[in-house]
Design a protein around this motif. Structure first.
Motif, short mmCIF file in Angstrom:
data_model
loop_
_atom_site.label_atom_id
_atom_site.label_comp_id
_atom_site.label_asym_id
_atom_site.label_seq_id
_atom_site.Cartn_x
_atom_site.Cartn_y
_atom_site.Cartn_z
N THR A 101 18.10 41.99 -0.76
CA THR A 101 17.06 42.30 -1.75
C THR A 101 16.61 41.10 -2.58
O THR A 101 15.53 41.10 -3.14
N ASN A 102 17.49 40.07 -2.71
CA ASN A 102 17.23 38.89 -3.54
C ASN A 102 16.98 39.26 -4.99
O ASN A 102 16.17 38.64 -5.69
N LEU A 103 17.68 40.27 -5.48
CA LEU A 103 17.62 40.60 -6.91
C LEU A 103 18.28 39.48 -7.71
O LEU A 103 19.13 38.74 -7.19
N ARG A 141 13.51 34.05 1.65
CA ARG A 141 12.10 33.85 1.33
C ARG A 141 11.92 33.16 -0.02
O ARG A 141 10.82 32.72 -0.35
N ASP A 142 12.99 33.08 -0.79
CA ASP A 142 12.94 32.39 -2.09
C ASP A 142 14.38 32.15 -2.52
O ASP A 142 14.97 32.99 -3.22
N TYR A 143 14.93 31.01 -2.13
CA TYR A 143 16.34 30.75 -2.38
C TYR A 143 16.50 30.11 -3.75
O TYR A 143 16.10 28.97 -3.97
N ARG A 144 17.15 30.84 -4.67
CA ARG A 144 17.26 30.39 -6.05
C ARG A 144 18.60 29.72 -6.35
O ARG A 144 18.76 29.11 -7.40
N ARG A 145 19.56 29.85 -5.46
CA ARG A 145 20.89 29.29 -5.72
C ARG A 145 20.91 27.81 -5.36
O ARG A 145 19.94 27.26 -4.83
#
Length: 259
Positions: free
Chosen positions: A64-66, A233-237
């Motif tokens: 989910t990439n929450l 799709r959007d890696y924040r780590r």
């Protein structure tokens, strides 16, 4: 209050893409790899969540990439505890090393660009975003992922990323199929290019290129399924954790196909 729990199987599919039986296989794998360090009831301070819920948290986060402040309350833990769970359990989900296979077994390699916010590794790339270049190899017969490479800067071309990511060593002595971007790697089978004088290719080369495209399309289908895990799709780590994340998602993909 915990909203999502592995004790209620109806939550597993929507948040992970796994069937309950597949999820149990995943939990057993993590338990075997982690040993006493992650076991429930170990000496010392106990985990706030049982092992199955920790695995579910990681899989849900990848799917989910929450944000941590969103996923923590879903499992009844703080966002810092969610961080610790992902840092501890995530690497244990990684893809197993490539098993010994026939020397003539073919692999298909392609790259996918993962938008990454950590600019220590990510660079502007073809998708006009700061991205990393992730190399993925599959078995064309089973469509299982057999290897993933270490992420490279998104601006790096595929022929270089293929060598620098380490995936070439993992697939050593094995026929490799890839697109025309892998020139300079003699072991890679690529489509025929048109002559520089602009003349047409012979009929037999056009036919082989058609067959090559149909076979290579299988890796594109696998990459699209892997991207169903929205964290890619959007890696924040931190970019240093991306290799374990990609490998773990590849393992989940394989379990979904086979278990």
């Amino acid at each position: 209050m915990r909203v999502i729990t592995a004790s209620r199987p109806e939550w597993i599919g929507p948040f992970t893409g796994l069937e309950p039986a597949q999820f149990r296989t995943l939990v057993r794998l993590v338990s075997k790899r982690g040993g006493d360090g992650i076991a429930d009831g170990r000496p010392g301070r106990q985990w706030a969540l049982p092992l199955a819920d920790r695995v579910l948290l990681v899989a849900t986060y990848w799917r989910t990439n929450l944000t941590m402040r969103q996923i923590g309350p879903l499992f009844g833990v703080s966002h810092s505890a969610a961080h610790r769970v992902i840092d501890t359990v995530g690497p244990l989900l990684a893809l197993a090393p490539v098993r010994k296979r026939r020397i003539d077994a073919v692999a298909i390699v392609d790259r996918t660009l993962v938008p990454t916010r950590d600019h220590r590794l990510a660079t502007p790339s073809k998708n006009y975003r700061y991205s990393t270049n992730v190399q993925v190899a599959i078995d064309p017969e089973t469509r299982l992922v057999i290897a993933t490479g270490d992420p490279q800067p998104g601006s790096r071309n595929d022929c270089t990323a293929y060598r620098d990511s380490g995936i070439a060593e993992q697939l050593a002595d094995r026929p490799i199929i890839a697109d025309g971007g892998y020139q300079g790697n003699p072991e890679v089978v690529m489509p025929y290019r048109k002559p520089r004088d602009g003349s047409d290719l012979p009929h037999w080369k056009e036919h082989l290129n058609t067959v090559h495209r149909k076979v290579r399309a299988r890796v594109e289908h696998v990459l699209s399924r892997i991207k169903n895990f929205k964290i890619l799709r959007d890696y924040r780590r931190a970019a240093s954790t991306l290799a374990d994340t990609v490998s773990g998602i590849a393992n989940l993909h394989n379990i979904i196909l086979t278990a």
